[in-house]
Design a protein around this motif. Sequence first.
Motif, PDB file in Angstrom:
ATOM      1  N   SER A 290     -52.311  -6.813  41.509  1.00  0.00           N
ATOM      2  CA  SER A 290     -53.794  -6.091  40.177  1.00  0.00           C
ATOM      3  C   SER A 290     -53.345  -4.369  40.510  1.00  0.00           C
ATOM      4  N   ASP A 291     -54.244  -4.085  39.446  1.00  0.00           N
ATOM      5  CA  ASP A 291     -53.560  -1.995  40.030  1.00  0.00           C
ATOM      6  C   ASP A 291     -55.412  -1.982  40.820  1.00  0.00           C
ATOM      7  N   ARG A 292     -56.164  -3.041  41.138  1.00  0.00           N
ATOM      8  CA  ARG A 292     -56.971  -2.532  41.429  1.00  0.00           C
ATOM      9  C   ARG A 292     -57.090  -2.113  43.180  1.00  0.00           C
ATOM     10  N   PRO A 293     -58.141  -0.573  42.329  1.00  0.00           N
ATOM     11  CA  PRO A 293     -57.736   0.690  44.268  1.00  0.00           C
ATOM     12  C   PRO A 293     -58.553   0.107  45.555  1.00  0.00           C
ATOM     13  N   ILE A 294     -57.518   0.736  46.453  1.00  0.00           N
ATOM     14  CA  ILE A 294     -57.780   0.031  47.528  1.00  0.00           C
ATOM     15  C   ILE A 294     -58.971  -0.372  47.952  1.00  0.00           C
ATOM     16  N   LEU A 295     -60.159   1.222  47.808  1.00  0.00           N
ATOM     17  CA  LEU A 295     -61.761   1.079  47.982  1.00  0.00           C
ATOM     18  C   LEU A 295     -62.351  -0.256  47.679  1.00  0.00           C
ATOM     19  N   GLU A 296     -62.079  -0.961  46.589  1.00  0.00           N
ATOM     20  CA  GLU A 296     -62.167  -1.703  45.607  1.00  0.00           C
ATOM     21  C   GLU A 296     -61.829  -3.260  46.336  1.00  0.00           C
ATOM     22  N   ILE A 297     -60.660  -2.731  46.470  1.00  0.00           N
ATOM     23  CA  ILE A 297     -60.337  -4.662  47.349  1.00  0.00           C
ATOM     24  C   ILE A 297     -60.990  -4.650  48.608  1.00  0.00           C
TER      25      ILE A 297
ATOM     26  N   PHE B 146     -55.989  -4.222  58.238  1.00  0.00           N
ATOM     27  CA  PHE B 146     -54.933  -4.855  57.652  1.00  0.00           C
ATOM     28  C   PHE B 146     -53.373  -4.237  58.292  1.00  0.00           C
ATOM     29  N   ARG B 147     -53.601  -3.238  58.624  1.00  0.00           N
ATOM     30  CA  ARG B 147     -52.379  -2.932  59.421  1.00  0.00           C
ATOM     31  C   ARG B 147     -51.950  -3.565  60.678  1.00  0.00           C
ATOM     32  N   GLN B 148     -53.026  -4.077  61.021  1.00  0.00           N
ATOM     33  CA  GLN B 148     -53.252  -4.818  63.064  1.00  0.00           C
ATOM     34  C   GLN B 148     -52.378  -6.219  62.562  1.00  0.00           C
ATOM     35  N   MET B 149     -52.257  -6.265  61.502  1.00  0.00           N
ATOM     36  CA  MET B 149     -52.428  -7.835  61.030  1.00  0.00           C
ATOM     37  C   MET B 149     -50.701  -8.246  59.335  1.00  0.00           C
ATOM     38  N   TYR B 150     -50.488  -7.221  59.569  1.00  0.00           N
ATOM     39  CA  TYR B 150     -49.789  -7.198  58.131  1.00  0.00           C
ATOM     40  C   TYR B 150     -48.530  -6.436  58.794  1.00  0.00           C
ATOM     41  N   LYS B 151     -48.722  -5.359  59.864  1.00  0.00           N
ATOM     42  CA  LYS B 151     -47.684  -4.229  60.190  1.00  0.00           C
ATOM     43  C   LYS B 151     -47.519  -2.513  59.177  1.00  0.00           C
ATOM     44  N   LYS B 152     -48.067  -2.966  58.305  1.00  0.00           N
ATOM     45  CA  LYS B 152     -47.775  -2.318  57.324  1.00  0.00           C
ATOM     46  C   LYS B 152     -49.786  -1.527  56.802  1.00  0.00           C
ATOM     47  N   SER B 153     -49.729  -0.167  56.520  1.00  0.00           N
ATOM     48  CA  SER B 153     -50.593  -0.354  55.694  1.00  0.00           C
ATOM     49  C   SER B 153     -51.127  -0.830  54.743  1.00  0.00           C
ATOM     50  N   PRO B 154     -52.220  -0.215  53.749  1.00  0.00           N
ATOM     51  CA  PRO B 154     -52.755  -1.115  52.259  1.00  0.00           C
ATOM     52  C   PRO B 154     -51.813  -0.372  51.140  1.00  0.00           C
ATOM     53  N   ASN B 155     -51.604   0.827  51.636  1.00  0.00           N
ATOM     54  CA  ASN B 155     -50.343   1.291  50.092  1.00  0.00           C
ATOM     55  C   ASN B 155     -48.993   0.938  50.032  1.00  0.00           C
ATOM     56  N   GLU B 156     -48.483   1.138  51.792  1.00  0.00           N
ATOM     57  CA  GLU B 156     -47.467   0.247  51.660  1.00  0.00           C
ATOM     58  C   GLU B 156     -46.731  -0.443  51.552  1.00  0.00           C
ATOM     59  N   TYR B 157     -47.687  -2.156  51.827  1.00  0.00           N
ATOM     60  CA  TYR B 157     -47.671  -3.677  51.435  1.00  0.00           C
ATOM     61  C   TYR B 157     -47.580  -3.103  50.229  1.00  0.00           C
ATOM     62  N   ARG B 158     -48.238  -2.324  49.091  1.00  0.00           N
ATOM     63  CA  ARG B 158     -48.779  -2.346  47.672  1.00  0.00           C
ATOM     64  C   ARG B 158     -46.500  -1.817  47.516  1.00  0.00           C
TER      65      ARG B 158
ATOM     66  N   TYR C 136     -65.224  -5.683  53.405  1.00  0.00           N
ATOM     67  CA  TYR C 136     -65.401  -4.456  54.692  1.00  0.00           C
ATOM     68  C   TYR C 136     -66.409  -3.312  53.815  1.00  0.00           C
ATOM     69  N   GLU C 137     -66.634  -3.151  54.870  1.00  0.00           N
ATOM     70  CA  GLU C 137     -67.493  -1.720  54.381  1.00  0.00           C
ATOM     71  C   GLU C 137     -67.180  -0.882  53.808  1.00  0.00           C
ATOM     72  N   SER C 138     -65.789  -0.213  54.714  1.00  0.00           N
ATOM     73  CA  SER C 138     -65.659   1.434  54.555  1.00  0.00           C
ATOM     74  C   SER C 138     -63.865   0.922  53.840  1.00  0.00           C
ATOM     75  N   GLN C 139     -63.293   1.832  53.433  1.00  0.00           N
ATOM     76  CA  GLN C 139     -61.589   1.948  53.157  1.00  0.00           C
ATOM     77  C   GLN C 139     -60.844   1.534  54.823  1.00  0.00           C
ATOM     78  N   GLN C 140     -61.899   2.326  55.562  1.00  0.00           N
ATOM     79  CA  GLN C 140     -61.033   3.091  57.073  1.00  0.00           C
ATOM     80  C   GLN C 140     -60.948   1.493  57.655  1.00  0.00           C
ATOM     81  N   ALA C 141     -61.498   0.855  57.883  1.00  0.00           N
ATOM     82  CA  ALA C 141     -62.064  -0.162  58.448  1.00  0.00           C
ATOM     83  C   ALA C 141     -60.863  -1.203  57.688  1.00  0.00           C
ATOM     84  N   PHE C 142     -61.241  -1.172  56.217  1.00  0.00           N
ATOM     85  CA  PHE C 142     -59.976  -2.156  55.733  1.00  0.00           C
ATOM     86  C   PHE C 142     -58.514  -1.576  56.036  1.00  0.00           C
ATOM     87  N   THR C 143     -58.612  -1.042  56.493  1.00  0.00           N
ATOM     88  CA  THR C 143     -57.221  -0.098  56.361  1.00  0.00           C
ATOM     89  C   THR C 143     -56.842  -0.103  57.976  1.00  0.00           C
ATOM     90  N   ASN C 144     -57.572   0.143  59.064  1.00  0.00           N
ATOM     91  CA  ASN C 144     -57.553   0.274  60.154  1.00  0.00           C
ATOM     92  C   ASN C 144     -56.468  -1.899  60.770  1.00  0.00           C
TER      93      ASN C 144
END
Length: 286
Positions: free
Chosen positions: A69-76, A92-104, A82-90
Motif C-alpha cells: 500500500s502507499d499509506r503513510p507510515i504514521l497511519e500504518i 519494527f527495526r528491532q524485529m525486521y532489522k530495517k526501518s519501515p522506510n527501508e523495508y518499504r 502504536y501511539e506514535s511513529q517513533q515507537a513503531f519504528t523502534n
Amino acid sequence: MNKVENIISVINYIEEHLSEKLTLSSIAKSVGYSKYHLHRIFSDTVGLSIHDYVQRRQLTEAAKLLVFSDRPILEIALISGYESQQAFTNIFRQMYKKSPNEYRSDEEFYPLQLKFDLKAGSPQNHTMMDAKENISFATAEDIPVWMDLVHLVVDGFPHLNESEYLMTLKEYIRKKQALILKSEGIAVAVMTISHNTGSIDFFGVHPLYRNSNIARLFLDKLMNELLADRSISITTFREGDKADTGYRDAYLNLGFAEAELLTEFGYPTQRLILAKEAGGNTDDAP
C-alpha cells in the motif's frame, strides 16, 4: 471446549482486533478468562506469550501494508496499535532489522508471524519416544501438511518467501533430503538436510509436540544413519536478537555449539555445529 479450542477462540479474537491496542488484561476480559489462566494456556500451546504473539502479528500486517500500500507510515503505525511513529519504528527495526522506510523501499514482504491456525481436532501434546522408526522421507503428497506446519513455525525462519520455499522443498523431496514425521493426519515435525554440507536447512516441530523428544529423535537419525560421517550444522538467530522466540536456546540445549556469524538474505544469523562426539547417543540425552 478443550485447550486447543479455547486457544482458537482467543486467536480469532486477536485477529478481529489487530488494529487496536491489545493487552493481556484486555484480551482476558473480553474472552472471559483470568490473566493467569490465559497466559499459561496460550504460552503452553502457542509457544509465545500473548504480548509477543500480538506484537509479531501486528508488525507482520504493518509490513504487508508497507509493501503493498502507499499509506503513510504514521497511519500504518496507528493501525498497528502504536501511539506514535517513533515507537513503531523502534520496534519494527528491532524485529525486521530495517526501518519501515527501508523495508518499504526493498519491496519484499515476509512475515514475522502468521495467524496461528490450529485445527480444532489437533492432537494434544504428548511424548513420542518410539517414533524414530516413523520418520520417513517426504513425498509430494506430504506438501500440504508440510506447509501447514511451516505456517505454524514461520517465526523461526526470517525472510521466508513461501513461493521460493515451495520450489526448494520439491527439490529436497526429489533428492530424498526431506524428512517428515506425521501423526493423525498432521505433520508433527519436518526437516530438510544437505548431504554435501551436513547442514540442516530447515527444521520445524509442531508446537503441541515441543516438549516431546522429537528433536533428539531426528538428530539421532541424522547422526547414526543419514549424516553419520560428518558434523551437523544449522543456522539460527544471533545472540540477543529480539526476533528470536527461543530457537537459539533450543539448539544450544540440544548440544549445538556456536560457530561463525553469517548474513543470509540480508539477515544476521549464526551457524551452530553439532559435532558427532559432542552429540553422543541422543536417545540417552535428557
